[in-house]
Design a protein around this motif. Structure first.
Motif, short mmCIF file in Angstrom:
data_model
loop_
_atom_site.label_atom_id
_atom_site.label_comp_id
_atom_site.label_asym_id
_atom_site.label_seq_id
_atom_site.Cartn_x
_atom_site.Cartn_y
_atom_site.Cartn_z
N HIS A 1 0.86 -1.19 0.00
CA HIS A 1 0.00 0.00 0.00
C HIS A 1 0.90 1.24 0.00
O HIS A 1 1.47 1.60 1.02
CB HIS A 1 -0.92 -0.02 1.22
N SER B 1 -5.41 7.16 2.73
CA SER B 1 -5.21 5.78 3.18
C SER B 1 -6.53 5.12 3.55
O SER B 1 -6.78 3.95 3.23
CB SER B 1 -4.26 5.74 4.39
N GLN C 1 -0.77 -3.10 10.16
CA GLN C 1 0.15 -3.15 9.01
C GLN C 1 1.57 -2.85 9.45
O GLN C 1 1.80 -2.09 10.39
CB GLN C 1 -0.27 -2.14 7.94
N GLU D 1 -8.38 1.79 1.98
CA GLU D 1 -8.83 0.68 2.83
C GLU D 1 -10.31 0.37 2.58
O GLU D 1 -10.72 -0.79 2.55
CB GLU D 1 -8.61 1.02 4.31
N SER E 1 -3.21 -0.19 12.87
CA SER E 1 -4.15 -0.91 12.01
C SER E 1 -3.67 -2.32 11.69
O SER E 1 -4.33 -3.06 10.97
CB SER E 1 -4.35 -0.15 10.69
N ALA F 1 -9.91 -6.99 2.49
CA ALA F 1 -9.51 -6.37 3.76
C ALA F 1 -8.52 -7.23 4.55
O ALA F 1 -7.70 -6.71 5.30
CB ALA F 1 -10.74 -6.08 4.61
N SER G 1 -11.95 -3.11 1.15
CA SER G 1 -13.05 -3.82 1.83
C SER G 1 -14.18 -4.13 0.85
O SER G 1 -14.74 -5.23 0.86
CB SER G 1 -13.59 -2.98 2.99
#
Length: 405
Positions: free
Chosen positions: A260, A273, A319, A277, A317, A286, A281
């Motif tokens: 990403h 961002s 990541q 996301e 989150s 996701a 989804s």
């Protein structure tokens, strides 16, 4: 609102327009007749003589009625955000696949708006003279557009089948696939060029890349992967675009890892961002493993510009975050190591006994696995190590697998 309008201005510039002004109105909801209130429409008419505009671009999708009424009231070309994005897509699409998908989205957008092409008939009133050629022409146009949509959908369905077959072959070969995703103009193409010495078109405009590009890459652990660039995401991405580009976006479902890419110099980096996301989804992605690649760190010129809070948001989150400059080549070694580590997490420990005749399986393990030990016996080769889980069926009956071994 102001950020969205600024983005709309960038889209207009990308499409080749010159922006001469902007106007906003705060309403509880858009009016069904003009989208704006009548007072604002009058204000727009007065602005026409002052700034000399000949096109009005609205930041939301207009209904056919709103568009038609505005054109009659202001006597200028009216387009909305969806039409603008489709225009840019039509300009950028280079491959046959891309042009097909853009054309489908354009026709789906056009169909409910065809009646506006025949609005001059409304001035004739009801009764004699309103039937016959006018109505027949409108219905003819609608039928032709529906036929075109049907033909394009069939062609794109064939394209999807072809890509599905190609993906299956790619899976059998077992090369992991890494996809670059992110907001438009975040630096995905620049990163692909930096990592793979590709020659992908790069421009400081929105949607500079529309057609996916895939290149082969060797990681520090000698593992080979395919890395693919994708179309950039954007807020208020039209549903017609998402539907038409399903054949392209389906590629993301098959990848092993998403990178990403985030332009951390952008004042709306967090919102961008979040937009990405949300689209992931919608596409059912996701839960796909990914690394947040925070790009353009070379453009931070003062200590006041602190990105630690943003990095914390990313890590919260779930990541992993890597700081890079694709343009300068900073941080790329760390990114490649991060990719290798992330892909290794998708591997499982195995102990295999391969007969000497199974040269294809041995080559498969050497290319995609990680051997801890090799022992040569009369009956075959004993291999201990790790291999991606998706290859386990290929080695069925030849040993055992143990999670985390």
């Amino acid at each position: 609102m102001e950020d969205s309008l600024e983005e709309l201005a960038q889209l207009a510039i990308t499409a080749g327009a010159e922006v001469v002004g902007a106007l906003v109105q705060r309403l509880t909801r858009p009016t069904p007749t003009y989208y704006l209130g009548k007072g604002k429409v009058k204000e727009l008419a007065e602005l026409k003589s002052k700034v000399g505009y000949d096109v009005l671009v609205f930041d939301d999708e207009l209904s056919p009625t709103q568009q038609r009424n505005l054109e009659q009231a202001l006597q200028v070309k009216i387009i909305d955000r969806t039409a603008l994005i489709l225009d840019i897509f039509a300009k950028r699409a280079q491959t046959h696949d891309g042009r097909l998908q853009v054309e489908l989205a354009q026709h789906q957008y056009l169909l409910p708006r065809l009646a506006g092409q025949w609005s001059h008939l409304e001035r004739l009133g009801g009764g004699i003279g309103t039937r016959g050629p006018g109505e027949s022409q409108l219905e003819t146009d609608r039928r032709l557009v529906r036929q075109k949509i049907h033909r394009l959908q069939k062609e794109i369905e064939e394209l999807r089948k072809h890509r599905a077959l190609y993906r299956r072959q790619r899976t059998l070969r077992g090369i992991p696939i890494v996809a670059l995703i992110g907001y438009t103009n975040a630096g995905k193409s620049t990163l692909l060029n930096a990592l793979s010495n590709a020659d992908v078109f790069v421009e400081d405009k929105l949607f500079a890349t529309l057609d996916p590009t895939t290149r082969r890459l060797t990681l520090p652990n000698k593992q080979r992967v395919l890395i693919t660039d994708t179309v950039g995401f954007i807020q208020k991405l039209p549903t017609t675009v998402i539907a038409a580009f399903r054949a392209t976006l389906e590629e993301l479902a098959e990848v092993d890892l998403l990178l990403h890419i985030v332009d951390i110099t952008h004042e709306n980096a967090v919102e961008q961002s979040i937009t990405v996301e949300k689209i992931l989804s919608k596409l059912g992605l996701a839960e796909k493993p990914r690394i947040a690649v925070l790009n353009k760190v070379d453009l931070f010129v003062s200590e006041e510009e602190d990105i630690s809070d943003f990095v914390s948001v990313i890590k919260d989150s779930g990541q992993e975050a890597v700081l890079i400059s694709a343009a300068k080549g900073w941080g790329l070694d760390g990114l490649l190591e991060g990719i290798a580590e992330k892909l290794a997490q998708r591997m499982t420990g195995v102990a295999l006994k391969l007969p000497y005749s199974a040269t294809e399986l041995l080559d498969l393990f050497r290319r995609h696995g990680s051997a801890i030990g090799l022992e040569y016996h009369d009956s075959g080769i004993l291999i201990k190590g790790k291999i991606p889980r998706r290859f386990l069926p290929r080695f069925q009956g030849l040993g055992s697998a143990e999670e985390g071994a």
